[in-house]
Design an enzyme around this catalytic site. Structure first.
Site, PDB file in Angstrom:
ATOM      1  N   HIS A 126      -7.813 -26.188 -19.145  1.00 26.67           N
ATOM      2  CA  HIS A 126      -8.226 -27.045 -18.028  1.00 26.67           C
ATOM      3  C   HIS A 126      -9.740 -27.110 -17.888  1.00 26.67           C
ATOM      4  CE1 HIS A 126      -3.986 -26.433 -16.054  1.00 26.67           C
ATOM      5  NE2 HIS A 126      -3.963 -27.230 -17.106  1.00 26.67           N
ATOM      6  N   ASN A 220       3.741 -10.900 -13.443  1.00 28.90           N
ATOM      7  CA  ASN A 220       3.503 -11.655 -12.211  1.00 28.90           C
ATOM      8  C   ASN A 220       4.161 -10.862 -11.079  1.00 28.90           C
ATOM      9  OD1 ASN A 220       3.649 -13.770 -10.098  1.00 28.90           O
ATOM     10  ND2 ASN A 220       3.122 -15.169 -11.756  1.00 28.90           N
TER      11      ASN A 220
HETATM   12  C1  BJW Z   1      -0.702 -12.833  -9.640  1.00 32.51           C
HETATM   13  C2  BJW Z   1      -1.509 -12.032  -8.886  1.00 32.51           C
HETATM   14  C3  BJW Z   1      -1.974 -10.898  -9.509  1.00 32.51           C
HETATM   15  C4  BJW Z   1      -0.994 -13.646  -7.635  1.00 32.51           C
HETATM   16  N1  BJW Z   1      -1.636 -10.668 -10.744  1.00 32.51           N
HETATM   17  N2  BJW Z   1      -0.347 -12.678 -10.868  1.00 32.51           N
HETATM   18  C5  BJW Z   1       5.950 -35.096 -12.628  1.00 32.51           C
HETATM   19  C6  BJW Z   1       6.717 -34.230 -13.376  1.00 32.51           C
HETATM   20  C7  BJW Z   1       6.149 -33.450 -14.383  1.00 32.51           C
HETATM   21  C8  BJW Z   1       4.807 -33.508 -14.657  1.00 32.51           C
HETATM   22  C9  BJW Z   1       4.040 -34.360 -13.900  1.00 32.51           C
HETATM   23  C10 BJW Z   1       4.608 -35.144 -12.916  1.00 32.51           C
HETATM   24  N3  BJW Z   1       3.618 -35.888 -12.351  1.00 32.51           N
HETATM   25  C11 BJW Z   1       2.454 -35.568 -12.974  1.00 32.51           C
HETATM   26  C12 BJW Z   1       2.704 -34.650 -13.908  1.00 32.51           C
HETATM   27  C13 BJW Z   1       1.708 -34.015 -14.808  1.00 32.51           C
HETATM   28  C14 BJW Z   1       0.827 -33.031 -14.056  1.00 32.51           C
HETATM   29  C15 BJW Z   1       1.688 -31.926 -13.449  1.00 32.51           C
HETATM   30  O1  BJW Z   1       2.090 -30.982 -14.103  1.00 32.51           O
HETATM   31  N4  BJW Z   1       1.970 -32.000 -12.167  1.00 32.51           N
HETATM   32  C16 BJW Z   1       2.841 -31.019 -11.502  1.00 32.51           C
HETATM   33  C17 BJW Z   1       2.206 -30.565 -10.188  1.00 32.51           C
HETATM   34  C18 BJW Z   1       4.187 -31.652 -11.324  1.00 32.51           C
HETATM   35  N5  BJW Z   1      -0.056 -32.494 -15.063  1.00 32.51           N
HETATM   36  C19 BJW Z   1      -1.165 -33.135 -15.380  1.00 32.51           C
HETATM   37  O2  BJW Z   1      -1.532 -34.126 -14.811  1.00 32.51           O
HETATM   38  C20 BJW Z   1      -1.945 -32.571 -16.543  1.00 32.51           C
HETATM   39  N6  BJW Z   1      -2.223 -33.634 -17.461  1.00 32.51           N
HETATM   40  C21 BJW Z   1      -1.247 -34.218 -18.143  1.00 32.51           C
HETATM   41  O3  BJW Z   1      -0.103 -33.806 -18.110  1.00 32.51           O
HETATM   42  O4  BJW Z   1      -1.634 -35.324 -18.851  1.00 32.51           O
HETATM   43  C22 BJW Z   1      -0.602 -36.210 -19.290  1.00 32.51           C
HETATM   44  C23 BJW Z   1       0.027 -36.894 -18.065  1.00 32.51           C
HETATM   45  C24 BJW Z   1      -0.766 -37.466 -17.099  1.00 32.51           C
HETATM   46  C25 BJW Z   1      -0.186 -38.098 -15.989  1.00 32.51           C
HETATM   47  C26 BJW Z   1       1.196 -38.121 -15.832  1.00 32.51           C
HETATM   48  C27 BJW Z   1       1.999 -37.522 -16.807  1.00 32.51           C
HETATM   49  C28 BJW Z   1       1.401 -36.909 -17.932  1.00 32.51           C
HETATM   50  C29 BJW Z   1      -3.262 -32.002 -16.076  1.00 32.51           C
HETATM   51  C30 BJW Z   1      -3.071 -30.809 -15.205  1.00 32.51           C
HETATM   52  C31 BJW Z   1      -4.416 -30.351 -14.692  1.00 32.51           C
HETATM   53  C32 BJW Z   1      -4.282 -29.231 -13.691  1.00 32.51           C
HETATM   54  N7  BJW Z   1      -5.532 -29.007 -13.099  1.00 32.51           N
HETATM   55  C33 BJW Z   1      -5.661 -27.923 -12.139  1.00 32.51           C
HETATM   56  C34 BJW Z   1      -7.045 -28.038 -11.485  1.00 32.51           C
HETATM   57  C35 BJW Z   1      -8.131 -27.595 -12.487  1.00 32.51           C
HETATM   58  C36 BJW Z   1      -9.489 -27.631 -11.871  1.00 32.51           C
HETATM   59  C37 BJW Z   1      -9.612 -26.681 -10.718  1.00 32.51           C
HETATM   60  O5  BJW Z   1      -9.574 -25.451 -10.904  1.00 32.51           O
HETATM   61  O6  BJW Z   1      -9.740 -27.174  -9.581  1.00 32.51           O
HETATM   62  O7  BJW Z   1      -5.504 -26.652 -12.783  1.00 32.51           O
HETATM   63  S1  BJW Z   1      -4.349 -27.907 -10.918  1.00 32.51           S
HETATM   64  C38 BJW Z   1      -4.224 -26.154 -10.796  1.00 32.51           C
HETATM   65  O8  BJW Z   1      -2.930 -25.700 -11.240  1.00 32.51           O
HETATM   66  C39 BJW Z   1      -5.257 -25.606 -11.803  1.00 32.51           C
HETATM   67  C40 BJW Z   1      -4.491 -24.481 -12.438  1.00 32.51           C
HETATM   68  O9  BJW Z   1      -5.042 -24.191 -13.716  1.00 32.51           O
HETATM   69  C41 BJW Z   1      -3.089 -25.019 -12.497  1.00 32.51           C
HETATM   70  C42 BJW Z   1      -2.041 -23.979 -12.648  1.00 32.51           C
HETATM   71  O10 BJW Z   1      -2.023 -23.121 -11.547  1.00 32.51           O
HETATM   72  P1  BJW Z   1      -1.794 -21.570 -11.768  1.00 32.51           P
HETATM   73  O11 BJW Z   1      -2.877 -21.010 -12.598  1.00 32.51           O
HETATM   74  O12 BJW Z   1      -0.424 -21.347 -12.249  1.00 32.51           O
HETATM   75  O13 BJW Z   1      -2.019 -21.001 -10.287  1.00 32.51           O
HETATM   76  P2  BJW Z   1      -0.975 -20.917  -9.078  1.00 32.51           P
HETATM   77  O14 BJW Z   1      -1.791 -20.743  -7.867  1.00 32.51           O
HETATM   78  O15 BJW Z   1       0.003 -22.005  -9.099  1.00 32.51           O
HETATM   79  O16 BJW Z   1      -0.147 -19.578  -9.391  1.00 32.51           O
HETATM   80  C43 BJW Z   1      -0.748 -18.298  -9.341  1.00 32.51           C
HETATM   81  C44 BJW Z   1       0.265 -17.280  -9.791  1.00 32.51           C
HETATM   82  O17 BJW Z   1      -0.386 -16.028  -9.814  1.00 32.51           O
HETATM   83  C45 BJW Z   1       1.470 -17.147  -8.851  1.00 32.51           C
HETATM   84  O18 BJW Z   1       2.652 -17.156  -9.631  1.00 32.51           O
HETATM   85  C46 BJW Z   1       1.270 -15.772  -8.203  1.00 32.51           C
HETATM   86  O19 BJW Z   1       2.501 -15.094  -7.962  1.00 32.51           O
HETATM   87  C47 BJW Z   1       0.492 -15.069  -9.272  1.00 32.51           C
HETATM   88  N8  BJW Z   1      -0.342 -13.978  -8.811  1.00 32.51           N
HETATM   89  N9  BJW Z   1      -1.642 -12.664  -7.610  1.00 32.51           N
HETATM   90  C48 BJW Z   1      -0.843 -11.560 -11.409  1.00 32.51           C
HETATM   91  N10 BJW Z   1      -2.772 -10.058  -8.819  1.00 32.51           N
END
Ligand code: BJW
Length: 256
Positions: A126, A220
């Site tokens: 990302h 996790n």
């Molecule tokens: C611990 C802990 C400890 C706590 N130890 N663990 C419909 C269906 C399916 C897909 C899509 C849809 N509509 C759109 C989409 C695609 C979309 C998507 O997936 N959306 C979903 C929400 C449904 N994806 C995209 O758009 C991606 N691009 C793409 O697919 O291109 C093609 C396409 C485009 C358009 C349509 C369709 C296809 C791009 C995704 C970009 C994500 N960007 C972000 C922001 C980055 C910049 C920023 O930082 O601001 O990335 S969003 C955000 O979520 C960020 C993260 O990297 C990402 C993932 O989150 P993460 O890291 O998992 O964090 P959390 O908070 O969710 O979880 C934390 C975890 O830690 C938890 O489980 C806790 O329990 C745990 N935890 N403490 C270990 N101490």
């Protein structure tokens, strides 16, 4: 299975891995003090939905707000230090690569804490909040010191500065996605750490790994969207569990 059993099972998997792929998310940085993506809603930006700020449409609609949000988060990342979980992953890479096997860390995090902990083979799925680019020329630049003097910031070319992160609806960097898919297609152990596995395409990586016949592991504190496809899960914070795994796998104070 108790915690020690899960740690032991994951330790054996990573110790015996020939091609290890690790996927990390915001949870791995939580113990460094950076809020996880969805917990961020309880923080300073409680009145905003991060998922609505992390889009190109939000930036077009309100570039001042989005620039302030990312500049504020950049400052937060710079003030944080890598935690024992980051350091254990760097040690894991040294151990695996040092014995002639392959290791790749796929991170969804934009904070660069893995690199600061000493990880080398890192793919930033990302992007990173530390590099910004001009919306007009696409040229990447080191951003001005934070806090920036104006929001949004205009470049000399007349474009706006935006962070080199991947927003919802944007494609991941082609080279990052290719590296990820190619490593997943060959891996024999896949370890998911600190991600809710709700955001595509990283949420689907476990399926690529399973298709390749890999043993799948998760660290996790909670169950996640992919837990049903995980062979060994250790429930707890990665800052505690990862060093325990590296120690159990390689001994001799490896994760110290
Ligand atoms: C611990 C802990 C400890 C706590 N130890 N663990 C419909 C269906 C399916 C897909 C899509 C849809 N509509 C759109 C989409 C695609 C979309 C998507 O997936 N959306 C979903 C929400 C449904 N994806 C995209 O758009 C991606 N691009 C793409 O697919 O291109 C093609 C396409 C485009 C358009 C349509 C369709 C296809 C791009 C995704 C970009 C994500 N960007 C972000 C922001 C980055 C910049 C920023 O930082 O601001 O990335 S969003 C955000 O979520 C960020 C993260 O990297 C990402 C993932 O989150 P993460 O890291 O998992 O964090 P959390 O908070 O969710 O979880 C934390 C975890 O830690 C938890 O489980 C806790 O329990 C745990 N935890 N403490 C270990 N101490």
């Amino acid at each position: 299975m108790g915690e020690n059993d899960s740690i032991g099972a994951i330790a054996r998997a990573v110790r015996d891995a020939c091609r290890l792929v690790v996927l990390t998310g915001a949870g791995v940085s939580a113990e460094s003090g950076t809020p996880t993506f969805r917990d961020a809603m309880t923080g300073l930006w409680a009145s905003f939905n991060p998922e609505q700020l992390a889009t190109p449409e939000a930036f077009d609609r309100d570039p001042e707000l989005v620039t302030r949000w990312y500049d504020h988060r950049r400052l937060g990342c710079m003030a944080c230090e890598p935690n024992p979980g980051h350091r254990a992953l760097a040690e894991l890479e040294r151990r695996v690569v040092g014995s002639g096997r392959s290791f790749l860390l796929l991170t969804q995090n934009v904070d660069r804490l893995h690199q600061r902990a000493g990880s080398n083979a890192v793919v930033e799925l990302h992007g990173t909040i530390m590099v910004w680019r001009c919306t007009k020329t696409g040229r990447e630049v080191m951003p001005p010191p934070t806090p920036m003097s104006e929001y949004p910031t205009r470049t000399e070319a007349g474009g706006l500065l935006r962070p080199c992160v991947v927003w919802f609806g944007e494609m991941l960097p082609e080279s990052a996605l290719e590296a990820a898919l190619s490593s997943l297609g060959e891996c024999d152990v896949f370890l998911s750490v600190g991600t809710s596995a709700l955001v595509q395409p990283a949420a689907g990586f476990v399926f690529e790994a399973r298709r390749a016949g890999a043993v799948t592991c998760e660290i996790n504190p909670q169950d996640t969207a992919i837990t049903g496809w995980i062979d060994h899960a250790a429930r707890g914070p990665s800052g505690r569990i990862l060093p325990a795994i590296v120690e159990a796998a390689f001994g001799d104070g490896a994760a110290a």
